[in-house]
Every structure is written in structure tokens, then in C-alpha cells.
Design an enzyme around this catalytic site. Sequence first.
Site, PDB file in Angstrom:
ATOM      1  CG  ASP A 385      -2.238   0.677   1.004  1.00  8.27           C
ATOM      2  OD1 ASP A 385      -2.305   1.539   0.114  1.00  8.27           O
ATOM      3  OD2 ASP A 385      -3.196   0.357   1.724  1.00  8.27           O
ATOM      4  CD  GLU A 388       0.018   6.006  -4.003  1.00  4.46           C
ATOM      5  OE1 GLU A 388      -0.892   5.212  -4.286  1.00  4.46           O
ATOM      6  OE2 GLU A 388       0.415   6.185  -2.836  1.00  4.46           O
ATOM      7  CG  ASP A 455      -7.481   4.670  -0.662  1.00  2.34           C
ATOM      8  OD1 ASP A 455      -7.473   3.444  -0.894  1.00  2.34           O
ATOM      9  OD2 ASP A 455      -6.766   5.195   0.203  1.00  2.34           O
TER      10      ASP A 455
END
Length: 673
Positions: A385, A388, A455
Site C-alpha cells: 500500500d 506512490e 482509494d
Amino acid sequence: MTVFHTVSDRLVWRGDGETLVVEPWGRNSLRVRATRAADVVDTDFALLPQPPTHVEITTEDGVARLTNGHITAVLTAEEYYDAQAGYHVSRCSLTFLDRHGRTLLSELGSGGSLKLRARAHRAITGGPHHLTASFEARPDEKLYGMGQYQQDMLNLKGCTLELAHRNSQASVPFVLSSAGYGFLWHNPAIGRATFGTNRTEWVAESTRQLDYWITAGDTPADITAAYAEATGHVPMMPEYGLGLWQSKLRYWNQEQLLAVAREYHRRGLPLDVLVADFFHWPKMGDFRFEYEFWPDPDAMVAELRELGTELMVSVWPQVSVESENFRDFRRHNLLVRAERGPDVQMSFQGPSMFLDVTNPAARDALWELCRRNYHDKGIRVFWLDEAEPEYGVYDFDNYRYHQGPALEIGNLYPQAFSRAFYEGQRAAGQEDVVNLVRCAWAGSQRYGALVWSGDIHCDFATMRRQITAGVNMGIAGIPWFTTDIGGFHGGDVTDPAFHELLIRWFQFGTFCPVMRMHGDRQPTGTVRAADGTVRCHTGADNELWSFGEEVYDILARYLRLREALRPYTRRLMAEAHHHGQPVMRAMFHEFPDDPACWDLADQYMFGPDLLVAPVTSAGADSREVHLPPGATWTDLRTGTTHQGGRRIVVPAPLEAIPVLARDDALAHLVGRL
């Protein structure tokens, strides 16, 4: 005076302070690099070494031609006296031709007195260059790929795209053109790409050199295959990647998670992967289970495996300032540094810093902890997760990595994060690797990256965007794609409107490369430790039976359909692994000769044989579907057969979406919808 030089199979031009190098890089493909006041450097951000190919090079009267199979680069050099500058100026322009001599791509011309530069290196004081590469635009050209942007436009002509990663945005700078070429901007710098009607521009905010790769192909399949050869093939998807992955925000203890697996088993519902999400750890960056809530991970993994289910655990690349590992990571310079201000890059559940995974030592340290605390306990699937990475503020000019400033190499981060686990798992003896990751860059696929779309919100407009996101990710070389079925933010489990959305999204998810339930469902619940301290909250239930019997019956039927698809899905994964083909394909990928297929953004091919047309509007009970010519199409719900080459309206009651099989393929699925 010789203006071109050949070095082995490279063609080199020098002039006006610039060095330009063009060379073969795989079949029918070329790599172009250019730099100012230096020699080009051999970076390997995404491109892999390629075997030699037969190249033809000719030079005559200031024009050089380099031909590699189906592509030719034409370099035109000129020198002229600039009266205003008071000296002679040297220039060299580039044009690329296909095997028929047609122009694929051409650098922007000078514009005469405009004095435009196709390769504009603007110096950054004391450092590298701000780079703009400009090309002539073709008004009839259509462009696809570039990774995942939250928009429902499939054709990117007319778009400006940020070359940067954000939560729900994965910038993978490969574009496929309807003109018959593929183009990789082989530069991980923060920047932008503009596909205008007057020009195409690629911008790097800070870089050492121009670097791109271009290939020519007769079909989209030829282009995607060449791109996979150049940047790496995805591994073979393990068997447990083909069925349902179950998740929620978040199973907060061992018994709760096991109870879900037992209930799936009791109901006879196949479950391939079950997820222990974030904050199963004590502090961010501890990379281990918190004993109070997860007392026996070894036994948990063993019981799940007996039930036919793999456990996936979430790993964030963040280290809390309170983590037991923080001091050691910081002492050894394994964390991302801020150029100014406090070294706190995010503050979710407390201040934290990101691991600098561009540093091989940081990758090794991260894997060693995860090997000892997870992999040695039998855990084979990781959820990477925040990849980025998701900075609290996306001030890219304020972060510095081991490999360079974020402005210069920042887009490489998610690829390096996937690489840390892939290389660790392979070294530990694991064969086929798949890890869920929230972001990717070119080459991530070779490290087993299964990218999900982040998300995202719970509504039909967002769902529509996931179709174009999945198709464009596949074109950009990332064949493994999934979404949070139902969306992430919101979704009340008691709301009939959400039930409709969830059903439609689940139907779409059945025909995605990976089928995965996840989301922060409402209402949420509070979690406390034995000492009364509050832990990260847990969302409402998100299992197939959590939304009422009517919803359950539909979802269970589609899950069983996914199981019936398993041999076909396995075949598609093999095509991705061996031949570099997307699993979720644009219509034009299979039907490039049908002009209508180049404009279809709301339907796609799941492999070569299944046309999928998701229902993406609330209350809809039918939808229009384009059937490409040259095939017959069988509705899997009714068995009705249609001739291609026309548009039809297909009934789509809530329990069904239009799925049509090509030329009698998968006949055993007729009636299963």
C-alpha cells in the site's frame, strides 16, 4: 566534415553542445537519447538489455537512416549562419518511418523565425536540465495507455497528463498510437505529457538526458508484445490469483479473520485470498503482527491453507517516529529526506517518514524484516500500500532519494517497492509472485505488480472510470489490474442504492484480471486494546452475505461464474506471461480494422473471446453494445446469437450484465449469467 558517426550499431550526431544517439533496442524498435555538454548514460530504469538485431545504416549529404526491421529513423542535419546570434548553428531533426515508408512520428520543426527546438534542454542552475521534447501532432491520431488516471476518456488525444503518482493515479508513460507505433518516455522525472492537436510534448522537470523508446507494429498486439520484450514480462499468475480476494477495512484480530474464512467454507463459496489489512502491526514501520490481536500467525496461516485460502498482509513503506525500527533506519540513511522543513512526510495515525526503496540497502532491510515476520510464517502474498508514495503534501521538489531528487527520479518509487518484495521472495525460493500494489511505473510488471486503482469513491461515475483505467493500464504494459469492488470511500451496507452499485461493480469485477472485494464500509466500528487505548478503526462487514439475501444470491452466482472461468482466466494469464498481451483489452486490440472499436470506452474484451459491457448507470436495465464485424456473438445469459458489424440493445436486469462470447467460444458458460 562528417556530421554522423557510427559506433557499432549506434548512430551518433554531435553539434551545438548536444550529443544525440539512436540505436536499435529490440525487434522493430529504437532507443533515442540526447544530452547537453556530456555523453549519454546507460540508465536501466525500465528498459532491459536486448539481443542484437540486424541494422542498416546509411549516411549521405547530411541525412542518415537507421533501419531496424519495421522501423527507420531518419536524422537530418543542417548547419546555418544565425545573423542575429552572430555564429553558425547546428541542428539535427528526427523522423520515424514504418516499413512502408509512412511517417509514424516526427520531431517538431523549427518554425523558421520562431526558432523552436524539438529537444529543448533548459539548464537548472548548478544541476541538470528542464527538458521538453516536442513532436508534430497528427490530427487523425488516437492515443492510448499512460497508466491510470481518474477519467473516463480512453482516447487520450487532447489530454494533458501529469507525469507523477498520486493515490488513485499511476503514471506509466507508454502510449500506443493508432498510427502504428508505441512510445515509452523512459524518464522517471516528475513532468507532464500533452497530446495536443498542434503538438505532442513530453516534459521532465529535472533530468540528465532525453531518453525514449519507440517501436513499430502492424497491430496493437504486435506493439504490446514488443513493449513487454523491452521492459519485462509479468510472471505467471499463481493459481490463487484467479479467484476471489476478500478484504475489508479492516479485520482487526485473528479470530475475526478466521471466522470469515470458515463462513466462506461453510457456505461452499471458494475463497482464494483473505487479507490482514493495515495496523495489524503495533506501530507503522514495525512490520510484524501485534501479539494481542494476532497471537498465533503460524496457526492462522496453516488453517487458512487447509481451507484453500492464502493470507495476504498489508505492508506500508512508512516508518513512524515511534517505531521500534525508526532509529536504525534513520541512522543508516534508509529514509526519504526532506529538502526543507521537518522530515515528516505523512501523519496518518501519527507522524512518519517513508522508506527510501530506491536504496538497495533499504530494500534489503525491509525484506529482511518481512521475511522473518511474515514470509517465514508461510505468507506468500503482500499488499504494498501507499506505493506512490502518498505524501501528506505532494511537494515533489521537497523530497530527495538515494537515487536522486524526487523531481528527477520520483516516479521510480513504486517500481522499486515492488522490486524489494519480488527479489526477496524469489531469493527465498518462491516461484510465482503476485503482490497487490497501489501504484506502478514502467517495468513494474516484471516484479509481480498487481495494481489496483486506489482509494476511489463509491458511485457509478467512479466505476465508469475504472473501465478506462484497467484498459489503459493493460496497454501501458501492466496486465494485472483490479479495483475495490464497490469503491473504497463510503458505501453504507444497509443502503439499497449502494447494493445496486455493489452488484454492478461485482459483475464488472468478475471479468477483471483479479476479482477483489474491499472498501471502507459504513458504519465504522471502534477498536480498543485490553488497556483501553484506541486502535485504528474497523469498517462495517464487507463479505458477500453482508448486504442481505437478495444481494447475496446474485454475488454468489457471479463468484461461481468466476470459478467456471478459471481455466480461461488461467489461459489469459499465460498469454500475458509468455506474449505480453493484456488480460483486459481495448476493443481495438482484437479488432483493429473496425474504426468504431477505437472509440469504445465503456466495453472491452476479457481476453480474445469475451466481450464485456458493464452497466454503469443507476436504474439501467439494458444497454447498447457494439458488436465488431467478422464474428458471431452469443449472449451468455440467453444463448441468443448475433452477427457482428452492428449495435444492439441488450437487456440487463439487475442480476445480469451483457457478456457475449465470440464465435461459439466458452459455450459451457451459456446460461450461467
